[in-house]
Design a protein around this motif. Structure first.
Motif, PDB file in Angstrom:
ATOM      1  N   GLY A 159       0.808  -1.213   0.000  1.00 33.54           N
ATOM      2  CA  GLY A 159       0.000   0.000   0.000  1.00 33.54           C
ATOM      3  C   GLY A 159       0.841   1.263   0.000  1.00 33.54           C
ATOM      4  O   GLY A 159       0.324   2.358  -0.203  1.00 33.54           O
ATOM      5  N   ARG A 160       2.145   1.129   0.233  1.00 34.26           N
ATOM      6  CA  ARG A 160       3.035   2.289   0.219  1.00 34.26           C
ATOM      7  C   ARG A 160       3.131   2.848  -1.198  1.00 34.26           C
ATOM      8  O   ARG A 160       3.043   2.119  -2.180  1.00 34.26           O
ATOM      9  CB  ARG A 160       4.436   1.908   0.689  1.00 34.26           C
ATOM     10  CG  ARG A 160       4.510   1.437   2.113  1.00 34.26           C
ATOM     11  CD  ARG A 160       4.334   2.564   3.067  1.00 34.26           C
ATOM     12  NE  ARG A 160       4.581   2.132   4.438  1.00 34.26           N
ATOM     13  CZ  ARG A 160       4.339   2.875   5.480  1.00 34.26           C
ATOM     14  NH1 ARG A 160       3.840   4.094   5.336  1.00 34.26           N
ATOM     15  NH2 ARG A 160       4.577   2.426   6.695  1.00 34.26           N
ATOM     16  N   ARG A 161       3.314   4.156  -1.270  1.00 34.11           N
ATOM     17  CA  ARG A 161       3.515   4.827  -2.553  1.00 34.11           C
ATOM     18  C   ARG A 161       4.947   5.349  -2.552  1.00 34.11           C
ATOM     19  O   ARG A 161       5.253   6.306  -1.843  1.00 34.11           O
ATOM     20  CB  ARG A 161       2.511   5.963  -2.705  1.00 34.11           C
ATOM     21  CG  ARG A 161       2.456   6.514  -4.111  1.00 34.11           C
ATOM     22  CD  ARG A 161       1.236   7.366  -4.278  1.00 34.11           C
ATOM     23  NE  ARG A 161       1.625   8.755  -4.449  1.00 34.11           N
ATOM     24  CZ  ARG A 161       0.840   9.693  -4.936  1.00 34.11           C
ATOM     25  NH1 ARG A 161      -0.389   9.419  -5.255  1.00 34.11           N
ATOM     26  NH2 ARG A 161       1.269  10.915  -5.065  1.00 34.11           N
ATOM     27  N   LEU A 162       5.812   4.720  -3.314  1.00 32.23           N
ATOM     28  CA  LEU A 162       7.232   5.052  -3.309  1.00 32.23           C
ATOM     29  C   LEU A 162       7.540   6.063  -4.406  1.00 32.23           C
ATOM     30  O   LEU A 162       7.370   5.775  -5.590  1.00 32.23           O
ATOM     31  CB  LEU A 162       8.071   3.785  -3.509  1.00 32.23           C
ATOM     32  CG  LEU A 162       9.584   3.980  -3.469  1.00 32.23           C
ATOM     33  CD1 LEU A 162      10.042   4.415  -2.081  1.00 32.23           C
ATOM     34  CD2 LEU A 162      10.292   2.693  -3.867  1.00 32.23           C
ATOM     35  N   LEU A 222      11.722   9.757  -7.278  1.00 31.94           N
ATOM     36  CA  LEU A 222      12.561  10.950  -7.320  1.00 31.94           C
ATOM     37  C   LEU A 222      12.977  11.402  -5.925  1.00 31.94           C
ATOM     38  O   LEU A 222      14.017  12.029  -5.756  1.00 31.94           O
ATOM     39  CB  LEU A 222      11.833  12.093  -8.040  1.00 31.94           C
ATOM     40  CG  LEU A 222      11.452  11.815  -9.491  1.00 31.94           C
ATOM     41  CD1 LEU A 222      10.693  12.996 -10.076  1.00 31.94           C
ATOM     42  CD2 LEU A 222      12.686  11.507 -10.320  1.00 31.94           C
ATOM     43  N   ASP A 223      12.168  11.060  -4.932  1.00 35.52           N
ATOM     44  CA  ASP A 223      12.467  11.454  -3.554  1.00 35.52           C
ATOM     45  C   ASP A 223      12.018  10.352  -2.591  1.00 35.52           C
ATOM     46  O   ASP A 223      11.089  10.538  -1.811  1.00 35.52           O
ATOM     47  CB  ASP A 223      11.773  12.778  -3.226  1.00 35.52           C
ATOM     48  CG  ASP A 223      12.162  13.321  -1.867  1.00 35.52           C
ATOM     49  OD1 ASP A 223      13.253  12.960  -1.369  1.00 35.52           O
ATOM     50  OD2 ASP A 223      11.371  14.091  -1.293  1.00 35.52           O
ATOM     51  N   PRO A 224      12.673   9.187  -2.651  1.00 34.12           N
ATOM     52  CA  PRO A 224      12.249   8.084  -1.783  1.00 34.12           C
ATOM     53  C   PRO A 224      12.585   8.376  -0.319  1.00 34.12           C
ATOM     54  O   PRO A 224      13.625   8.968  -0.019  1.00 34.12           O
ATOM     55  CB  PRO A 224      13.065   6.894  -2.301  1.00 34.12           C
ATOM     56  CG  PRO A 224      14.266   7.495  -2.945  1.00 34.12           C
ATOM     57  CD  PRO A 224      13.830   8.833  -3.476  1.00 34.12           C
ATOM     58  N   THR A 225      11.678   8.008   0.565  1.00 28.42           N
ATOM     59  CA  THR A 225      11.908   8.216   1.990  1.00 28.42           C
ATOM     60  C   THR A 225      11.871   6.880   2.718  1.00 28.42           C
ATOM     61  O   THR A 225      11.164   5.956   2.297  1.00 28.42           O
ATOM     62  CB  THR A 225      10.845   9.149   2.597  1.00 28.42           C
ATOM     63  OG1 THR A 225       9.567   8.511   2.487  1.00 28.42           O
ATOM     64  CG2 THR A 225      10.805  10.494   1.882  1.00 28.42           C
ATOM     65  N   PRO A 226      12.602   6.755   3.821  1.00 28.30           N
ATOM     66  CA  PRO A 226      12.606   5.491   4.571  1.00 28.30           C
ATOM     67  C   PRO A 226      11.225   5.036   5.007  1.00 28.30           C
ATOM     68  O   PRO A 226      10.964   3.835   5.071  1.00 28.30           O
ATOM     69  CB  PRO A 226      13.501   5.804   5.774  1.00 28.30           C
ATOM     70  CG  PRO A 226      14.382   6.920   5.322  1.00 28.30           C
ATOM     71  CD  PRO A 226      13.547   7.735   4.369  1.00 28.30           C
ATOM     72  N   VAL A 227      10.332   5.963   5.278  1.00 25.94           N
ATOM     73  CA  VAL A 227       9.002   5.597   5.763  1.00 25.94           C
ATOM     74  C   VAL A 227       8.190   4.844   4.713  1.00 25.94           C
ATOM     75  O   VAL A 227       7.243   4.127   5.048  1.00 25.94           O
ATOM     76  CB  VAL A 227       8.250   6.846   6.274  1.00 25.94           C
ATOM     77  CG1 VAL A 227       7.704   7.679   5.131  1.00 25.94           C
ATOM     78  CG2 VAL A 227       7.155   6.471   7.258  1.00 25.94           C
ATOM     79  N   ALA A 253      17.616   5.526   1.140  1.00 26.05           N
ATOM     80  CA  ALA A 253      16.339   5.378   1.856  1.00 26.05           C
ATOM     81  C   ALA A 253      16.215   3.996   2.481  1.00 26.05           C
ATOM     82  O   ALA A 253      15.767   3.851   3.624  1.00 26.05           O
ATOM     83  CB  ALA A 253      15.170   5.650   0.904  1.00 26.05           C
ATOM     84  N   ILE A 254      16.622   2.962   1.748  1.00 29.86           N
ATOM     85  CA  ILE A 254      16.547   1.586   2.253  1.00 29.86           C
ATOM     86  C   ILE A 254      17.478   1.423   3.456  1.00 29.86           C
ATOM     87  O   ILE A 254      17.090   0.865   4.486  1.00 29.86           O
ATOM     88  CB  ILE A 254      16.889   0.588   1.137  1.00 29.86           C
ATOM     89  CG1 ILE A 254      15.771   0.578   0.088  1.00 29.86           C
ATOM     90  CG2 ILE A 254      17.116  -0.817   1.698  1.00 29.86           C
ATOM     91  CD1 ILE A 254      16.147  -0.061  -1.233  1.00 29.86           C
ATOM     92  N   GLY A 262      18.312   1.010   9.666  1.00 34.35           N
ATOM     93  CA  GLY A 262      19.322   1.359  10.655  1.00 34.35           C
ATOM     94  C   GLY A 262      20.753   1.365  10.163  1.00 34.35           C
ATOM     95  O   GLY A 262      21.688   1.362  10.973  1.00 34.35           O
ATOM     96  N   LEU A 263      20.946   1.388   8.868  1.00 34.40           N
ATOM     97  CA  LEU A 263      22.284   1.456   8.292  1.00 34.40           C
ATOM     98  C   LEU A 263      22.585   2.891   7.877  1.00 34.40           C
ATOM     99  O   LEU A 263      21.663   3.683   7.655  1.00 34.40           O
ATOM    100  CB  LEU A 263      22.381   0.546   7.061  1.00 34.40           C
ATOM    101  CG  LEU A 263      22.166  -0.945   7.290  1.00 34.40           C
ATOM    102  CD1 LEU A 263      22.057  -1.676   5.957  1.00 34.40           C
ATOM    103  CD2 LEU A 263      23.290  -1.528   8.129  1.00 34.40           C
TER     104      LEU A 263
END
Length: 198
Positions: free
Chosen positions: A15-18, A21-26, A116-117, A122-123
């Protein structure tokens, strides 16, 4: 009338929308990564066997090889080895000649997704150069094994492209071809094990 901007996001099964152009960890979920990588074929699908050799299977092998090469490495770097190709769950696995043809844009996209990954789990956004080089060496050993065992290369030809690994590093390791659902579960299991040990 101005042209409608191209869509630069992908909806994941979680359900996440990745936003590419601006990927976020959330917006990163391990289930999405495992699922995507289990269905992405390495070698453009040009491998022997009844199942494609997936990036998820490759990632498990690289993490295993990295552990053999660096048995005292911190768990976080083993996790980084497992996730070394994680961006391919959205951008696919391009063989090196295609990456070269695409140009620097591919590398920039890969770096954004990798950062982002890494942050999600935690890396550091960017790995230390020494660790990145160690994982790359494990990746080359994996590529040699794959070339010889499932991609039709002779050992001599594979050695020219990837270098020949030390026998003790690959001793007892075999390429595994499994249905995507089994590979996905193995990837998730290994990720959970490493996360629990951080």
């Amino acid at each position: 009338m101005p042209a409608k901007p191209a869509r630069a996001w992908q909806r994941m099964l979680s359900g996440r929308r990745l936003d590419l152009l601006d990927p976020t960890p959330v917006d990163i979920e391990i289930q999405d990564i495992a699922h995507g990588l289990a269905f992405v074929a390495r070698w453009n699908g040009q491998t022997m066997g009844d199942f494609a050799y997936s990036v998820a299977e490759h990632s498990l092998l690289v993490e295993d090889i990295y552990g053999r090469m660096h048995p005292n490495a911190p768990v976080k770097w083993r996790l980084a080895a497992l996730l070394h190709d994680a961006p391919e769950y959205v951008i696919g696995d391009m063989i090196s000649p295609v990456k070269a043809a695409v140009g620097p844009g591919y590398g920039e996209l890969d770096q954004r997704l990798t950062a982002a990954i890494h942050l999600r789990f935690g890396l550091p956004a960017a790995l230390p150069k020494t660790v990145k080089a160690q994982i790359k060496r494990a990746d080359k050993v994996s590529a040699w094994m794959e070339a010889v065992q499932i991609a039709g290369f002779s050992q001599q030809e594979a050695g020219r492209f990837f270098g020949r690994p030390k026998p003790e590093i690959v001793d007892g390791l075999d390429i595994v071809l499994r249905p995507p659902v089994e590979t996905r579960m193995a990837f998730l299991g290994r990720h959970a094990d490493l996360m629990a040990r951080l």
